[in-house]
Design an enzyme around this catalytic site. Structure first.
Site, PDB file in Angstrom:
ATOM      1  N   ILE A   1       0.848  -1.239  -0.013  1.00 27.60           N
ATOM      2  CA  ILE A   1       0.051   0.009   0.053  1.00 27.60           C
ATOM      3  C   ILE A   1       0.916   1.199   0.083  1.00 27.60           C
ATOM      4  O   ILE A   1       1.728   1.181   0.760  1.00 27.60           O
ATOM      5  CB  ILE A   1      -1.032   0.008   1.219  1.00 27.60           C
ATOM      6  CG1 ILE A   1      -1.803   1.035   1.338  1.00 27.60           C
ATOM      7  CG2 ILE A   1      -0.104  -0.118   2.469  1.00 27.60           C
ATOM      8  CD1 ILE A   1      -2.946   0.941   2.291  1.00 27.60           C
ATOM      9  N   SER A   2       0.665   2.207  -0.950  1.00 29.55           N
ATOM     10  CA  SER A   2       1.628   3.516  -0.940  1.00 29.55           C
ATOM     11  C   SER A   2       1.503   4.176   0.200  1.00 29.55           C
ATOM     12  O   SER A   2       0.616   4.190   0.921  1.00 29.55           O
ATOM     13  CB  SER A   2       1.284   4.283  -2.169  1.00 29.55           C
ATOM     14  OG  SER A   2       1.037   3.574  -3.318  1.00 29.55           O
ATOM     15  N   GLN A   3       2.701   4.878   0.443  1.00 30.53           N
ATOM     16  CA  GLN A   3       2.849   5.872   1.607  1.00 30.53           C
ATOM     17  C   GLN A   3       1.580   6.816   1.431  1.00 30.53           C
ATOM     18  O   GLN A   3       1.512   7.337   0.361  1.00 30.53           O
ATOM     19  CB  GLN A   3       4.209   6.366   1.695  1.00 30.53           C
ATOM     20  CG  GLN A   3       4.578   7.513   0.861  1.00 30.53           C
ATOM     21  CD  GLN A   3       6.040   8.125   0.969  1.00 30.53           C
ATOM     22  OE1 GLN A   3       6.827   7.540   0.296  1.00 30.53           O
ATOM     23  NE2 GLN A   3       6.063   8.960   2.036  1.00 30.53           N
TER      24      GLN A   3
END
Ligand code: SAH
Length: 242
Positions: free
Chosen positions: A89-91
């Site tokens: 999951i992207s930052q």
């Protein structure tokens, strides 16, 4: 008499346990809400995200419910987290930056390539009218669809497949977001973007860093702007063919 007293005591104990558990849950939810506000303040606003709509939505979407229980405590740190199958999951900062760059309005229809956990789709769905999102790994697509449905995000549609080819039957889109690294923009996606539409993609080497690239369609051509270096997991499938 004694028997009914015992029963009454048991019923009381049962309700006390329930009360305790629900108090513990709402304490945890308050903690997560507090961490989320800190994230918005320091990692998003503090690093230059200005769009009030994006800041408000990211202050509400429960990122901790898009990761496995083991990672919940880390859900509001400004870094990516594993979501299974070697994907992440992207930052939060990158989610905010990409969402802000798309300049979405309430009537926009958005296509996302790379559903992953479904978190980015949830954020988009609270700003745009409809979100269509494609995930190449079926198990992730199924899990994200369930998370989004359980949390009540009704204007997101998930399908499993290679996002390289877009979603012809739902095209054209006002905005397209690719959340996996690609070494070129898939031509079917350019075709499915409306005139004036925006497309954002981590473009470049899929092994190292990419450049977050914003493309706007004007008279059928792409006007390209490079935003900043980023590191995404590689886009798979057709895009990798020589
Ligand atoms: N947006 C996601 C994170 C994306 S990680 C989130 O909010 O959690 C990148 C995702 O892109 C991975 O889940 C990966 O399986 C998926 N992916 C890779 N290549 C793809 C392709 N060709 N089509 C659709 N999804 C793809």
């Amino acid at each position: 008499m004694i028997v009914s007293f015992k029963i009454a005591l048991r019923v009381l104990a049962f309700f006390l346990v329930i009360l305790h558990l629900s108090a513990a849950c709402s304490f945890a939810e308050d903690q997560f809400a507090h961490m989320r506000q800190q994230m918005v303040l320091w990692d998003l606003r503090g690093r230059g995200i200005k769009d009030p709509g994006v800041l408000s939505v990211m202050g509400k979407v429960p990122r901790h419910l898009f990761v496995d229980a083991a990672y919940r405590d880390q859900a509001y740190g400004d870094h990516p987290l594993p979501i299974g199958e070697g994907q992440t999951i992207s930052q939060p900062y990158v989610v905010a930056l990409m969402t802000e760059a798309l300049r979405l309005g309430p009537h926009d229809r958005v296509l996302e390539i790379g559903t992953g956990s479904g978190y980015q789709a949830a954020v988009l769905s609270q700003i745009a009218k409809e979100v269509y999102t494609i995930e190449i790994r079926r198990s992730l697509a199924d899990k994200a669809a369930k998370t989004l449905a359980d949390l009540g995000y009704r204007n997101v549609t998930v399908k499993s497949g290679d996002g390289y080819f877009g979603w012809e039957s739902e095209a054209p889109f006002d905005a397209i977001i690719i959340t996996a690294a690609a070494n070129h923009i898939p031509p079917p996606l350019i075709k499915q973007l409306k005139e004036g539409g925006r497309l954002i993609v981590p473009l470049g080497s899929t092994a190292y860093l990419q450049t977050l690239t914003l493309a706007t369609k004007r008279k059928g051509e792409l006007d390209v702007e490079q935003l900043c270096p980023v590191a995404f997991v590689p886009m798979k499938g057709e895009v990798q063919k020589p």
